[in-house]
Design an enzyme around this catalytic site. Structure first.
Site, PDB file in Angstrom:
ATOM      1  N   GLU A 264      -5.620  49.392   7.858  1.00 37.18           N
ATOM      2  CA  GLU A 264      -5.892  49.600   9.283  1.00 37.18           C
ATOM      3  C   GLU A 264      -5.367  48.417  10.106  1.00 37.18           C
ATOM      4  O   GLU A 264      -5.579  47.258   9.753  1.00 37.18           O
ATOM      5  CB  GLU A 264      -7.395  49.747   9.488  1.00 37.18           C
ATOM      6  N   LYS A 322      -7.190  57.605  15.635  1.00 31.82           N
ATOM      7  CA  LYS A 322      -8.582  57.672  15.180  1.00 31.82           C
ATOM      8  C   LYS A 322      -9.416  58.465  16.177  1.00 31.82           C
ATOM      9  O   LYS A 322      -9.333  58.244  17.386  1.00 31.82           O
ATOM     10  CB  LYS A 322      -9.148  56.263  15.013  1.00 31.82           C
ATOM     11  N   CYS A 374     -11.002  53.627   8.744  1.00 32.62           N
ATOM     12  CA  CYS A 374     -12.236  52.847   8.628  1.00 32.62           C
ATOM     13  C   CYS A 374     -13.459  53.747   8.591  1.00 32.62           C
ATOM     14  O   CYS A 374     -13.685  54.504   7.659  1.00 32.62           O
ATOM     15  CB  CYS A 374     -12.300  51.829   9.764  1.00 32.62           C
TER      16      CYS A 374
END
Length: 512
Positions: A264, A322, A374
Site C-alpha cells: 500500500e 480504496k 489495508c
C-alpha cells in the site's frame, strides 16, 4: 470479604476479557476463547440486565484494553500527539468499543428468562454475533477487530468458514461455550449437550477436508516486495527518490516472475507527480519482460478528491481506488466535531474519497483478482461480492503505523479468514509485515520476516467456483439464524405450550 464476593464477577470480568485476547494472533491460544466465553456467559446468568451490562462492559475493557492498545503507537509515534492526549484518545476508543460487550450482556440477560433451553442458548449465541456484526460492519464504517471467530482460524471450527463466514464460525463458538455453561448448571442434560458439541466440532474437522473451489488455470509465480520503509521517513520529500529506487531495484531482481506486488502506498507521491519519469518507464520495462506489476500509490480525482489507489502496470494499466475507508485515519466521521477535536490535539489525518462499489476488477498474471487495500480485508462481504470473477485475492497494506505490536499479526489473521471464506489464494504485500502467501484453506504458507527489506516468491493457483458463504453472505446467514430462532420459538409456544416469563421476574443470584 463478603463485599468482594458480592462483586466477584465484576472483579474477574476485566481479567477474563484480557484472557480472550490471548486467543488471537500472535499468541494463538485459540481454545482460551472458549474459557473466556464460558466465564462471561456464566456471569450473565440470573443477573439483572443492568448488572449484566456492567459485567460485559468490564469484560470489554479488558478485551479491548489489551487487544487494541497499539492504537497508542499510531496516535503518538506517528500522529504526533503528546503522550497524555494519546493515552486519552486510546482510552476513549477502548471505552467506546467496550460498550458492545455491555450491550451483549444486557440482551442475553433479558433473554435468559426463556425457559426453553435450546431456544435460550441459540438466542444468546445469535445476540453475540449480531452485536459483533453491528460493531464490525455498521458503526463508524465498521471496526471488526477481535471478533471471536478470527481466533478459530486453526481449530476445527474453521471448517465452517466456507459455509457461513466469520459470523457463522463465531455463532458456533458462542453456541459451544454457552451450551457448556448450561450443562454445568444442570439446565441442559449431558445426553443432549455432548452430542451437539460433538456434531459441531467433529463436523468442522470433516469440513476442513472438503475443497469447495477448483483450479482455474496453471500456477502463477508471484513475488511480494516488502520495502520496510519507516513510517517516520515514508512521506519525507528527501526520502522519496531513495524509496522509488529501492522498489525498482528489488523488482528488477524478479523479472522471471509472472506478477510482482508492492505494498500500500509504496510510491510516496501522487500518480500525477511520478507518472512521466517513473510510472511510464516502469510500465515499459515490465511489458518488455512480460511481467505484471501491482503497485500502491495515492492518486488525484476530480476537484479536491484524492484516493488511496492500486495500479497495475504491464500488459494493462488500470486503477482501483480504496472504497471502505478507515474512520479517523482516511476520513473523519462525526464532522465537524471530530475535525475540531483533532485540530485541537494537532493530529494531522487524511481525508480520502471512497472509490465506489462498481469498480472493475484489476488483472495480473492472466487472471482478475479482488483488490483490498489495508483495512478492506477485514470485511468478508466486501470480498465475497467481488470474488465470482476473480482467481485470487490481493491485499496491500502498510501496518508500519502500529510498530512491533500484535496488530500486524491480528490483521494477517483476518486476511486468512477471507481466503478461507472464498476458497481463494490470498497474497499480501505489506511495508513492514506481515507479508505472505495464504492458501484457500486459510493457512499462512509462506511469510517474510517482519521489519526486513526483503522479497518472497511463491506460486499460487488461480481458483474458480463459489463457496456456500459467497452465495449466502453475512445478511443471508443472519436471515437463516433469525428463521431458526423463530421456528424454535414457534415450536415451543404452539406445541410445548409455554409462555416466556417477563424480564422483571428474573432473579439475581449474588455471588453464586
Amino acid at each position: 470479604m463478603n463485599r468482594l464476593l458480592k462483586y466477584q464477577w465484576e472483579l474477574a470480568a476485566p481479567f477474563c476479557g484480557a484472557l480472550l485476547t490471548l486467543a488471537f494472533a500472535p499468541y494463538d491460544y485459540a481454545y482460551v476463547a472458549i474459557s473466556a466465553l464460558i466465564f462471561v456467559y456464566a456471569a450473565w446468568q440470573q443477573r439483572t440486565p443492568k448488572r449484566a451490562a456492567l459485567i460485559g462492559y468490564l469484560f470489554g475493557l479488558g478485551l479491548f484494553g489489551t487487544g487494541i492498545w497499539w492504537t497508542y503507537i499510531s496516535i503518538h509515534d506517528f500522529g504526533g500527539a503528546d503522550p497524555y492526549s494519546s493515552i486519552a484518545l486510546t482510552a476513549l476508543l477502548v471505552a467506546v468499543w467496550a460498550l458492545f460487550p455491555a450491550l451483549t450482556g444486557w440482551l442475553i440477560a433479558k433473554w435468559s428468562v426463556v425457559p426453553a433451553n435450546g431456544l435460550r442458548i441459540v438466542g444468546a449465541a445469535l445476540a453475540w454475533v449480531a452485536v459483533e456484526y453491528f460493531r464490525g460492519y455498521w458503526l463508524l464504517n465498521g471496526f471488526p477487530w477481535l471478533q471471536i471467530a478470527y481466533s478459530q482460524i486453526q481449530t476445527p471450527l474453521a471448517g465452517f468458514a466456507p459455509l457461513a463466514g466469520v459470523y457463522g464460525v463465531g455463532f458456533l463458538l458462542a453456541l459451544s461455550a454457552f451450551t457448556a455453561v448450561e450443562m454445568l448448571r444442570g439446565r441442559v442434560a449431558t445426553r443432549h449437550g455432548l452430542p451437539l458439541l460433538l456434531v459441531i466440532w467433529a463436523g468442522g474437522a470433516y469440513l476442513q477436508t472438503v475443497q469447495w473451489t477448483e483450479a482455474a488455470g496453471e500456477p502463477i509465480k508471484i513475488t511480494l516486495v516488502q520495502g520496510n520503509i519507516g513510517q517516520e521517513h515514508k512521506w519525507q520529500s528527501s526520502q522519496k527518490l531513495a524509496t522509488l529506487k529501492l522498489y525498482r531495484e528489488l523488482t528488477e531482481q524478479h523479472w522471471d516472475s509472472d506478477v510482482i506486488i508492492w505494498p500500500e502506498t509504496a510510491i510516496p507521491a501522487f500518480l500525477s507527480q511520478v507518472k512521466e519519469f517513473y510510472i511510464d518507464p516502469l510500465q515499459a520495462v515490465a511489458r518488455e519482460h512480460g511481467v505484471d506489476l501491482v503497485v500502491g500509490l495515492p492518486s488525484s480525482g476530480q476537484g479536491k478528491d484524492y484516493y488511496n489507489s492500486v495500479m497495475t502496470l504491464g500488459e494493462t494499466q488500470a486503477l482501483y481506488h480504496k472504497n471502505h475507508l478507515l474512520p479517523f485515519g482516511e476520513y473523519l466521521p462525526l464532522q465537524p466535531l471530530s475535525g475540531w477535536v483533532l485540530d485541537q490535539l494537532q493530529i494531522p489525518l487524511g481525508d480520502f474519497a471512497a472509490g465506489g462499489d462498481r469498480q472493475t476488477l484489476l488483472s495480473a498474471g492472466g487472471h482478475a483478482f479482488v483488490t483490498t487495500i489495508c483495512y478492506e480485508d477485514a470485511f468478508g462481504e466486501l470480498v465475497a461480492r467481488q470474488v465470482a470473477e476473480a482467481g485470487y485475492i490481493v491485499n496491500m497494506t502498510n501496518d508500519a503505523w502500529f510498530g512491533d505490536s500484535s496488530q500486524p499479526h491480528q490483521h494477517m489473521q483476518m486476511a486468512q479468514m477471507r481466503a478461507l471464506e472464498t476458497g481463494r489464494y490470498l497474497v499480501r504485500a505489506t511495508n513492514t509485515g506481515v507479508t505472505g502467501f495464504v492458501g484457500p484453506d486459510g493457512v499462512l504458507r509462506k511469510q517474510a520476516p517482519l521489519f526486513n527489506t526483503v522479497t518472497i516468491t511463491d506460486q499460487i493457483v488461480p481458483m474458480t467456483g463459489l463457496t456456500p458463504y459467497v452465495v449466502l453472505g453475512d445478511k443471508g446467514l443472519f436471515a437463516l439464524l433469525a428463521v431458526l430462532l423463530t421456528v424454535m420459538y414457534g415450536w415451543r409456544r404452539w406445541f410445548a405450550g409455554y409462555t416466556p416469563k417477563p424480564a422483571a421476574d428474573a432473579v439475581e443470584s449474588i455471588g453464586d
